[in-house]
Write a protein that holds these residues in place. Sequence first.
Motif, short mmCIF file in Angstrom:
data_model
loop_
_atom_site.label_atom_id
_atom_site.label_comp_id
_atom_site.label_asym_id
_atom_site.label_seq_id
_atom_site.Cartn_x
_atom_site.Cartn_y
_atom_site.Cartn_z
N LEU A 1 41.87 37.53 36.85
CA LEU A 1 41.29 38.02 35.53
C LEU A 1 42.10 39.44 35.11
O LEU A 1 42.32 40.27 36.09
N HIS A 2 42.57 39.33 34.05
CA HIS A 2 43.12 40.62 33.84
C HIS A 2 42.12 41.57 32.79
O HIS A 2 41.53 40.90 31.88
N TYR A 3 42.20 42.74 32.95
CA TYR A 3 41.29 43.59 32.13
C TYR A 3 42.13 44.79 31.67
O TYR A 3 43.24 45.19 32.43
N ASP A 4 41.54 45.68 30.77
CA ASP A 4 42.20 46.77 30.26
C ASP A 4 41.94 47.97 31.27
O ASP A 4 40.74 48.53 31.25
N ARG A 5 42.85 48.39 32.20
CA ARG A 5 42.57 49.55 33.12
C ARG A 5 42.26 50.38 32.65
O ARG A 5 41.71 51.58 33.40
N ASP A 6 42.73 51.07 31.43
CA ASP A 6 42.70 52.40 30.84
C ASP A 6 41.10 52.29 30.21
O ASP A 6 40.72 53.58 30.02
N ALA A 7 40.85 51.26 29.96
CA ALA A 7 39.35 51.42 29.35
C ALA A 7 38.21 51.03 30.20
O ALA A 7 36.91 51.27 29.82
N LEU A 8 38.50 50.13 31.47
CA LEU A 8 37.40 49.61 32.23
C LEU A 8 37.76 50.03 33.74
O LEU A 8 38.95 49.88 33.87
N GLU A 9 36.77 50.24 34.44
CA GLU A 9 36.87 50.56 35.82
C GLU A 9 36.20 49.59 36.81
O GLU A 9 34.86 49.33 36.53
N ALA B 1 35.92 48.22 41.36
CA ALA B 1 36.40 48.22 42.60
C ALA B 1 36.04 47.07 43.31
O ALA B 1 35.03 46.14 42.90
N ASP B 2 36.26 46.83 44.51
CA ASP B 2 36.14 45.63 45.30
C ASP B 2 34.41 45.38 45.42
O ASP B 2 33.96 44.32 45.30
N ARG B 3 33.88 46.57 45.66
CA ARG B 3 32.27 46.64 45.78
C ARG B 3 31.67 46.07 44.77
O ARG B 3 30.48 45.67 44.70
N ASP B 4 32.46 46.20 43.48
CA ASP B 4 31.61 45.79 42.16
C ASP B 4 31.72 44.36 42.02
O ASP B 4 31.49 43.74 40.95
N VAL B 5 32.39 43.62 42.77
CA VAL B 5 32.53 41.91 42.64
C VAL B 5 31.50 41.30 43.64
O VAL B 5 31.42 41.59 44.69
N ALA B 6 30.83 40.49 42.79
CA ALA B 6 29.37 39.85 43.59
C ALA B 6 29.81 38.31 43.57
O ALA B 6 30.21 37.83 42.30
N GLN B 7 29.50 37.63 44.63
CA GLN B 7 29.70 36.10 44.59
C GLN B 7 28.52 35.62 43.76
O GLN B 7 27.29 36.03 43.75
N GLY B 8 28.76 34.65 42.93
CA GLY B 8 28.02 33.99 42.10
C GLY B 8 26.81 33.24 42.91
O GLY B 8 27.11 32.60 43.94
N ALA B 9 25.81 33.20 42.08
CA ALA B 9 24.57 32.23 42.99
C ALA B 9 24.79 30.82 43.12
O ALA B 9 24.38 30.27 44.21
N GLY C 1 45.20 46.32 36.98
CA GLY C 1 44.12 45.84 36.08
C GLY C 1 43.97 44.36 36.25
O GLY C 1 43.88 43.62 35.24
N THR C 2 43.92 43.70 37.56
CA THR C 2 43.56 42.37 37.71
C THR C 2 42.67 42.45 38.91
O THR C 2 42.40 43.16 39.71
N VAL C 3 41.89 41.08 38.50
CA VAL C 3 40.97 40.70 39.69
C VAL C 3 41.16 39.14 40.20
O VAL C 3 41.18 38.43 39.33
N LYS D 1 37.48 45.36 24.22
CA LYS D 1 38.54 45.03 25.30
C LYS D 1 38.48 43.67 25.48
O LYS D 1 37.54 43.12 26.26
N PRO D 2 39.66 42.99 25.31
CA PRO D 2 39.57 41.41 25.64
C PRO D 2 40.00 41.26 27.21
O PRO D 2 40.52 41.94 27.74
N PHE D 3 39.55 39.98 27.83
CA PHE D 3 39.63 39.64 29.16
C PHE D 3 40.85 38.39 29.05
O PHE D 3 40.97 38.08 27.84
N LYS D 4 41.59 38.39 30.07
CA LYS D 4 42.61 37.19 29.95
C LYS D 4 42.47 36.58 31.22
O LYS D 4 42.41 37.24 32.27
N VAL D 5 42.56 35.29 31.25
CA VAL D 5 42.69 34.56 32.50
C VAL D 5 43.99 33.97 32.67
O VAL D 5 44.67 33.20 32.02
N THR D 6 44.53 34.20 34.00
CA THR D 6 45.99 33.44 34.18
C THR D 6 45.75 32.88 35.52
O THR D 6 45.01 32.97 36.25
N ASP D 7 47.05 32.03 36.05
CA ASP D 7 46.81 31.34 37.31
C ASP D 7 45.65 30.79 37.76
O ASP D 7 45.15 30.56 38.87
N LEU D 8 45.14 30.18 36.64
CA LEU D 8 44.00 29.15 36.79
C LEU D 8 44.38 27.86 37.66
O LEU D 8 45.29 27.05 36.91
N LYS D 9 43.75 27.51 38.75
CA LYS D 9 43.97 25.95 39.40
C LYS D 9 42.70 25.51 40.00
O LYS D 9 41.97 26.52 40.31
#
Length: 518
Positions: free
Chosen positions: A66-74, A76-84, A100-102, A133-141
């Motif tokens: 997932l690509h995001y605008d690193r200048d506009a959004l912040e 960290a690893d602790r902010d990523v939660a596994q889905g239910a 600017g990727t996750v 700020k748009p998101f972008k998805v790459t390398d989807l498999k």
Amino acid sequence: MYKHTWKWTICLLILSLLIPSAAFINAQGSEPELEVKSVQAGLGQSAAVEIVINRPKGLKTFEFTLHYDRDALEIADRDVAQGADVKGWMFEHKVNASGGTVRIAAVHVDGFNSNTPAAIAQLTFKAKKSGVKPFKVTDLKGFVELNTPADMTSKAGTFTVQGVLWTVKVSVDNKATQEVVIDDGHVKRTTIRVDAPNTSRSVRLELEQETMQKIASSGKRLAILTPIGSLEIDSLDLKQLGNSRAEIQIEIANGSKQKPARTIVITADGKEIESFYGKLKLSIPYERANAETNQGIVAYRTTGGQRSIISQSAMLDGQVLIAATEAGTYEIGYNAKTFTDAANHWSQPNIEFAAARNLFLGVGNERFAPDQSVTRGMFVTVLGRLLGIEGTATVNAFQDVDADAYYAPYIAYANEHGIVNGVGAGKFAPDRQITREEMAIMITRFMDYAKIESSSTNESRPFKDQEAISVWAASSVRQLQSAGILSGKPGDLFDPQGYVTRAEATKVVRMVLEASLL
């Protein structure tokens, strides 16, 4: 430093083995779709971005960037939660803040078994610059079998950052006020984070009526984070303040025995509010002395030179956490209790924890009798002490509960508030031993009444004697098993009609108490 490199490597290795050079084919007849939901937040606030997979049936592995605008959004690893819906999966993620990727990857041997949209991740971003700020998805498999790739598609939303700051006035040590941004992006709480020197002695917040109304109407909790201590005010209490101009102050107080103490003062339109309908949660930083144990560290409320122990207090992760219904002064204390017959017992820490808070008492001669059974009257008494109920005489609805018995006021209170019922014919059977399934239903009703949330940390699996659990207790047993509060006995049995020992009861009560503080 990424903490789970080996897991990440395994995920990538599995996925690399699965990826052939051929183009993806559609194995299900309907394409799985990765969807990044759109959100919005004010400048300086945070918001959680949900990522789901639509039509996921049969999918056993997936990975994407997932690509995001690193200048506009912040983030960290602790902010990523596994889905239910991927809790049982091998799930790994890595944030590259400079790029600017996750990156997210997940593997499961059985995969998804239905086409219901699956929540796979939640990413909490903080907004730093206004705009869309748009998101972008790459390398989807994705794969449904070893050599059968899924023809996945993606749909990426946007993060809309609104340009108006929502702020509150803050003063530290009674100096000039500063504007602090209010973060309203979390699903369950609004956060005010005050950056101040660790040597500060007081922090005061001024919230105008319009701001208080906005916070109260959200239905969220208010968390105030400062270096000298933090305070969380629940939504019920905020409604008391919602139509007022409020001031909230956290101040270092003088402890009676050289222990840290904090005074909480909350005013509404200049009038001090002492008692609240809901719950205040205070956390105080504390470094435990070498001779102290976590189970012996407690909190006291001091009033007029008198100290009363707060049963809902515990030392967790370098903080003493306190839950109360009153403002005022709270002091850290040490109230260690030990028993000769509990030394080296499997539940020794739980026994000492419960005794330090006066939830359980000994049986005399420095003994606790850990393997002795607990009566129904005794267990309800413990729950009453946990709530801070005064043991004063009251009218009881049960004919077999003597008005002078130690458990009488606690049974009356618990019955009045739906925590306990009788055994029929107007009786409670207070002196009969409590069974494990009776304890389970009392605990879940207690947690509902006290508004204690239980997160599902464990997989709820049927016990071998599941059919022996009474219908009226089955859902309570499942809930507490899933929350990790109740566990089975050897042989994967629950033993629903078995009696509860004092040692077992202290463990359950401790876990419920700690859940009330989180």
